[in-house]
Design an enzyme around this catalytic site. Structure first.
Site, PDB file in Angstrom:
ATOM      1  N   THR A 176       0.805  -1.218   0.000  1.00 27.24           N
ATOM      2  CA  THR A 176       0.000   0.000   0.000  1.00 27.24           C
ATOM      3  C   THR A 176       0.847   1.281   0.000  1.00 27.24           C
ATOM      4  O   THR A 176       1.849   1.363   0.687  1.00 27.24           O
ATOM      5  CB  THR A 176      -0.958   0.023   1.209  1.00 27.24           C
ATOM      6  N   ARG A 204     -11.468 -10.145  -2.935  1.00 28.71           N
ATOM      7  CA  ARG A 204     -11.371  -9.441  -1.655  1.00 28.71           C
ATOM      8  C   ARG A 204     -11.076  -7.953  -1.876  1.00 28.71           C
ATOM      9  O   ARG A 204     -10.200  -7.578  -2.653  1.00 28.71           O
ATOM     10  CB  ARG A 204     -10.263 -10.083  -0.816  1.00 28.71           C
ATOM     11  N   ASP A 207      -9.205  -2.048   2.737  1.00 29.81           N
ATOM     12  CA  ASP A 207      -9.659  -0.719   3.161  1.00 29.81           C
ATOM     13  C   ASP A 207      -9.251   0.395   2.198  1.00 29.81           C
ATOM     14  O   ASP A 207      -9.847   1.471   2.230  1.00 29.81           O
ATOM     15  CB  ASP A 207      -9.114  -0.389   4.555  1.00 29.81           C
ATOM     16  N   THR A 227      -2.587   2.324   6.062  1.00 33.00           N
ATOM     17  CA  THR A 227      -1.948   1.114   5.555  1.00 33.00           C
ATOM     18  C   THR A 227      -1.885   0.081   6.673  1.00 33.00           C
ATOM     19  O   THR A 227      -1.556   0.412   7.805  1.00 33.00           O
ATOM     20  CB  THR A 227      -0.532   1.397   5.032  1.00 33.00           C
TER      21      THR A 227
END
Lengths: 309, 309
Positions: A176, A204, A207, A227
């Site tokens: 991330t 999947r 966030d 992250t």
């Protein structure tokens, strides 16, 4: 007085110092510095926070070092599924995209969605269709191929194991990327982009593309990019939680960011970190893991690049 | 003393009274009452809030009257893409699924994701693959076919128009369903399910599957399920905002729910409503539209079913 600030991250997680050679560390620092410079240049020239965070994240996506854009990890099917989001604190506009294959810069697609659609959140083939209509740059699989990521996937691909890139002990590359900025007009913006988890299945979504969880920005409070273990950041509505502690409880940026990462996220066993800034140009970068790739340019013009705590 | 409460909604929006015949109104009231009864029976018998909200939403999904499950609207490609989410306020566990084709009860897939995966949020073909592994019931297109929805789509399918089901003036059927509950142990739960927008494109994801936006539950504060113009609910992080106003500012459930719907959501031009309950079994059901299909059973045993304000 024209003050501004910017911070970027390249993921948080368990760093294994032995895996990190001095040469590699230089590469990471250089990549973080390059992203910081791109964003700071925008702000220095009177540009907007939203442009600064987009371009800083593009720079990180274009590096093979980070798990986003070019450096994205392999899914269980040997593909790349990327997610990104962006939010403009001046008007609470937002764009997000998920399950993206072939998009060179997912953060720029998120920006296109924010600027040129009636929607906030697009995913999968439909998001790609929108990207093509908007002439967002698309690359073939070769562009995203990375030997290290491929071997990482080969080791676990026949198992049911999936790995948050940042939690893989053997991996000195984290997951991330993100950026937050405050421009000379005090406008805030945040952006986040990720290549997800190695060997991930089932479409999947973490966030990173979820406004409120991985990304949030509001001029009244703060801009936040997260992250870490995405499921916990969703359940904790982490990015917006920082904002609420500031708006509703009067916490400072630093107090709010630390409360969320060290108390509330930890309370549900979530690992990770975040970068945040407020409209005064203050910056906070707490994490509850061993390290977080991060760099910042604060409102006094001080620059900092760090990996470990 | 064993108190409990439950509320359900079948969407908020612009109701055109002329479109609503007395016969149709009876059908809606009956469907809301049936969903309420299913949930209340669970709670009356000492069952959990999470079971109650799942079963109440299943009941609404199984009705052709609401834009969720069986009654889902048509996308631009003449398909059905459904979203759902569920959250357990006792442990902040959550499950969400998006861009689902053929799943009879999206809320039950969300529950399976919460209970039997390491993830919170799955989407598209990957989510369907997971559903098959978990033996979640799948139906063919015929099951979801509804003459009214089909004609609604035919009218606009060759245009670039998309319609939030609830904002379609000609449509007396609203969008999105949801439930919130407080069980005899004071545990809270919330669930939301939707068929999205008529003629939607680009893999658009609304607020319904987004934890924090369309659905949130936390025993410390409240359980919330939203309905309305999803993009605004995402940008406003609406469901979690109700919780934050209670936790951080000490607002009552009613005060927090009204502040969010009538001030904060309205402030960004968002239309819609929400249902919410707290761990004392209080219920709030504010909306800033002309109507919201809703029913509740409060902690004194009083039952209410309403459509208009």
């Amino acid at each position: 007085m024209s003050k501004f600030s910017l911070a970027v991250h390249g993921g948080a997680g368990t760093l294994v110092k032995g895996m990190m050679t001095p040469e590699l560390e230089v590469q990471y620092r250089d990549a973080l510095k390059a992203a910081l410079d791109v964003g700071v240049d925008v702000l220095k020239n009177g540009g907007t926070a939203i442009d600064a965070v987009e371009l800083a994240v593009v720079s990180l996506e274009d590096s093979h070092l980070f798990n986003a854009g070019k450096g994205s990890v392999f899914t269980a099917e040997g593909k790349h599924e990327m997610d990104a989001s962006i939010m403009d604190g001046s008007n609470l506009e937002a764009g997000a995209a998920s399950l993206l294959a072939g998009i060179k810069n997912p953060v720029s697609l998120a920006r296109e969605i924010m600027d040129n659609s009636d929607h906030v959140f697009l995913a999968g083939d439909g998001a790609i269709e929108f990207a093509k209509l908007r002439a967002v740059e698309i690359k073939d699989d070769d562009y995203f191929f990375d030997r290290f990521r491929f071997e990482q996937w080969q080791e676990i691909k026949d198992s049911d194991t999936f790995q948050l890139d940042h939690s893989l002990k053997k991996d000195s590359k984290f997951g991330t990327v993100g950026a937050v900025a405050c421009d000379q007009n005090g406008n805030l913006a945040a952006a986040t982009s990720t290549g997800g988890m190695t060997n991930k299945r089932f479409g999947r979504i973490g966030d990173s593309p979820v406004i409120g969880a991985g990304t949030y920005a509001n001029n009244k409070t703060c801009a936040v990019s997260c992250t870490g273990s995405g499921e916990f950041f969703i359940r904790g509505v982490v990015a917006y939680d920082v904002s609420c502690l500031m708006e509703y409880k009067g916490f400072s940026l630093q107090e709010a960011a630390e409360e969320v990462i060290h108390q509330r996220l930890k309370g549900i066993n979530g690992d990770g970190g975040l970068i945040a800034c407020d409209s005064f140009g203050n910056i906070a970068m707490p994490f509850n893991t061993e390290g977080m790739y991060r760099a910042s340019y604060d409102n006094s013009g001080k620059e900092s690049i760090a990996i470990y705590s």
